[in-house]
Design a protein around this motif. Structure first.
Motif, PDB file in Angstrom:
ATOM      1  N   VAL A  90      35.794  54.269  39.015  1.00 19.39           N
ATOM      2  CA  VAL A  90      35.629  55.079  37.809  1.00 19.39           C
ATOM      3  C   VAL A  90      36.917  55.879  37.679  1.00 19.39           C
ATOM      4  N   ASP A  91      37.751  55.448  36.756  1.00 19.73           N
ATOM      5  CA  ASP A  91      39.055  56.090  36.569  1.00 19.73           C
ATOM      6  C   ASP A  91      39.883  56.088  37.871  1.00 19.73           C
ATOM      7  N   GLY A  92      39.714  55.053  38.669  1.00 16.67           N
ATOM      8  CA  GLY A  92      40.499  54.929  39.907  1.00 16.67           C
ATOM      9  C   GLY A  92      39.828  55.536  41.130  1.00 16.67           C
ATOM     10  N   TYR A  93      38.757  56.285  40.934  1.00 20.23           N
ATOM     11  CA  TYR A  93      38.026  56.860  42.068  1.00 20.23           C
ATOM     12  C   TYR A  93      36.982  55.838  42.501  1.00 20.23           C
ATOM     13  N   SER A 211      46.386  40.896  44.544  1.00 20.99           N
ATOM     14  CA  SER A 211      46.773  42.170  43.936  1.00 20.99           C
ATOM     15  C   SER A 211      48.133  42.017  43.289  1.00 20.99           C
ATOM     16  N   LEU A 212      48.300  42.609  42.128  1.00 23.59           N
ATOM     17  CA  LEU A 212      49.630  42.672  41.512  1.00 23.59           C
ATOM     18  C   LEU A 212      50.342  43.879  42.120  1.00 23.59           C
ATOM     19  N   VAL A 213      51.399  43.624  42.905  1.00 20.63           N
ATOM     20  CA  VAL A 213      52.070  44.724  43.603  1.00 20.63           C
ATOM     21  C   VAL A 213      53.395  45.127  42.964  1.00 20.63           C
ATOM     22  N   ASN A 228      50.644  40.649  32.509  1.00 24.80           N
ATOM     23  CA  ASN A 228      50.186  41.499  31.401  1.00 24.80           C
ATOM     24  C   ASN A 228      48.702  41.804  31.479  1.00 24.80           C
ATOM     25  N   LYS A 229      47.943  40.798  31.880  1.00 24.64           N
ATOM     26  CA  LYS A 229      46.489  40.970  31.935  1.00 24.64           C
ATOM     27  C   LYS A 229      46.079  41.890  33.092  1.00 24.64           C
ATOM     28  N   MET A 230      46.820  41.867  34.197  1.00 26.25           N
ATOM     29  CA  MET A 230      46.372  42.551  35.407  1.00 26.25           C
ATOM     30  C   MET A 230      47.088  43.873  35.681  1.00 26.25           C
ATOM     31  N   LYS A 231      48.117  44.210  34.888  1.00 23.17           N
ATOM     32  CA  LYS A 231      48.883  45.400  35.267  1.00 23.17           C
ATOM     33  C   LYS A 231      48.105  46.701  35.093  1.00 23.17           C
ATOM     34  N   ASN A 232      47.115  46.692  34.183  1.00 20.49           N
ATOM     35  CA  ASN A 232      46.335  47.925  34.024  1.00 20.49           C
ATOM     36  C   ASN A 232      45.367  48.160  35.194  1.00 20.49           C
ATOM     37  N   PRO A 237      42.687  44.752  43.474  1.00 14.90           N
ATOM     38  CA  PRO A 237      42.604  43.293  43.559  1.00 14.90           C
ATOM     39  C   PRO A 237      41.913  42.644  42.354  1.00 14.90           C
ATOM     40  N   PHE A 238      42.260  41.376  42.104  1.00 12.84           N
ATOM     41  CA  PHE A 238      41.634  40.626  41.007  1.00 12.84           C
ATOM     42  C   PHE A 238      41.305  39.209  41.455  1.00 12.84           C
TER      43      PHE A 238
END
Ligand code: MN
Ligand code: MN
Length: 293
Positions: A90-93, A211-213, A228-232, A237-238
Motif C-alpha cells: 500500500v503505497d510501498g508499505y 525485478s527491474l533494477v 515502461n510497464k514495470m518501472k512504476n 518483483p514482477f
C-alpha cells in the motif's frame, strides 16, 4: 512511526491476511496453481492493494520463490505440501505473510512446527530484544518436534518498496547481535524440514520472477515496453504474466534486459525434502503490531 504510515502498513496487513485465508480454500488436488495465483493477485487489487510480488506458490521441496509463469501447467497433487506467500504493497508499505497447506496427514507436523515456532518467536518481539534470542527460540521449538530449521533462509526487515532489508532474522542461533528498534518492520518466517537443513538456488528456467533494477537504452522494442510497464513498481518483483509481451519475443526481450543488468532474476530455492513455512509481518513497538494476524 507517523500515523499515516502506520495506517498504510495496517491496511496492507489486513489485505494480505484476507487474501491468504481465501487462498487457503483454493488449494485442492487437481487445481492449476496459475489459477490460484491470478485469483489471489486480483483479490489484492480489488481490496485496494498492489501485489508486492507475484503470488508465490512453492510446493514440496521448493522452499520459496516459485511463481507460475503465464504458461505454467502445474496442477496440485493429492499429497502436496503447498506454501502460499503473499505480499501486499500500500503505497510501498509492505505486508509479507505465508502459510502452508498440508494435503497429506503425514506433513501436518511440519506445518505445526513452523506455526508454533513463529508464534513463540512473535512473543519475544519488542524494542531492545536481541534478534539472536528470537532465532534461538525458533530453532528450539522446531527441534522439539524432531525437525530441522532451514538455516540459510531468514526473516528480514521491510522498508518502503524494499522487500528484504536489515535486520535479518535467522531461523537458528547465530552470531548476529542486532537489537530490534522501535518502528522496525520485520517479517519472521521459519522454514521446517525433515531433510537437509539448507536450500540451494536452482538453475531451472521455470517459476521465475524478476525485478527491474535499472533502466538502460534497449535495442528491442519489447524490452523497452517491459521497462515502461514495470518501472512504476519501484523495483518490486514482477511476473511474466503481467507483461504485454509473450512467446519468443518475451524470451529475447528478457535476455537483453538480463544481459544489460536491468533485470534481476529470483531463482527457485529448493531443499531435498518437503519444506513448510509460516510467516507474519510485525511492527516493532512497545506493543508490537502483527499486521497480518
Ligand atoms: Mn514471504
Ligand atoms: Mn519474507
Amino acid at each position: 512511526m507517523e500515523e499515516e504510515i502506520l495506517e498504510k502498513y495496517k491496511k496492507a496487513g489486513e489485505i494480505a491476511k484476507k487474501v491468504r485465508e481465501e487462498g487457503k480454500t483454493l488449494v485442492k488436488p487437481g487445481v492449476k496453481i496459475l489459477e490460484i495465483a491470478e485469483k489471489m493477485e486480483n483479490r489484492i487489487r480489488e481490496l485496494g492493494g498492489i501485489p508486492a510480488w507475484p503470488l508465490n506458490i512453492s510446493i514440496n521441496d521448493i522452499a520459496a520463490h516459485y511463481s507460475p509463469s503465464f504458461d505454467d501447467e502445474t496442477i496440485i497433487k493429492e499429497e502436496d505440501l503447498v506454501k502460499l506467500d503473499v505480499g501486499v504493497s500500500v503505497d510501498g508499505y509492505i505486508a509479507d505473510t505465508a502459510i502452508t497447506i498440508a494435503l497429506s496427514e503425514k506433513d501436518k507436523k511440519l506445518v505445526l512446527a513452523a506455526e508454533k515456532s513463529l508464534e513463540e518467536a512473535i512473543k519475544l518481539v519488542k524494542p531492545g530484544r536481541e534478534v539472536n534470542e528470537i532465532s534461538s527460540k525458533i530453532e528450539e521449538v522446531i527441534k522439539s518436534f524432531g525437525l530441522n530449521p532451514i538455516v540459510n533462509l531468514t526473516g528480514h526487515g521491510l522498508k518502503r518498496y524494499i522487500i528484504h532489508s536489515e535486520p535479518r532474522i535467522p531461523n537458528c542461533s547465530s552470531n548476529y547481535h542486532y537489537k530490534l528498534k522501535k518502528d522496525d518492520v520485520i517479517a519472521i518466517e521459519p522454514f521446517v524440514t525433515r531433510g537437509r537443513n539448507y536450500i540451494k538456488e536452482e538453475d531451472e528456467d521455470r517459476g521465475l520472477t524478476y525485478s527491474l533494477v535499472r533502466e538502460k537504452p534497449c535495442r528491442l522494442k519489447e524490452a523497452r515496453e517491459i521497462i515502461n510497464k514495470m518501472k512504476n513498481r519501484e523495483g518490486l518483483p514482477f511476473s511474466d504474466r503481467w507483461l504485454p509481451v509473450k512467446g519468443i519475443k518475451l524470451k529475447l526481450a528478457m535476455k537483453e534486459l538480463k544481459d544489460k543488468d536491468c533485470v534481476e532474476v529470483y531463482r527457485i530455492l529448493r531443499g531435498d525434502s518437503k519444506i513448510a513455512q509460516a510467516e507474519h509481518t510485525i511492527i516493532v513497538l512497545d506493543k508490537p503490531i502483527v499486521t497480518t494476524l
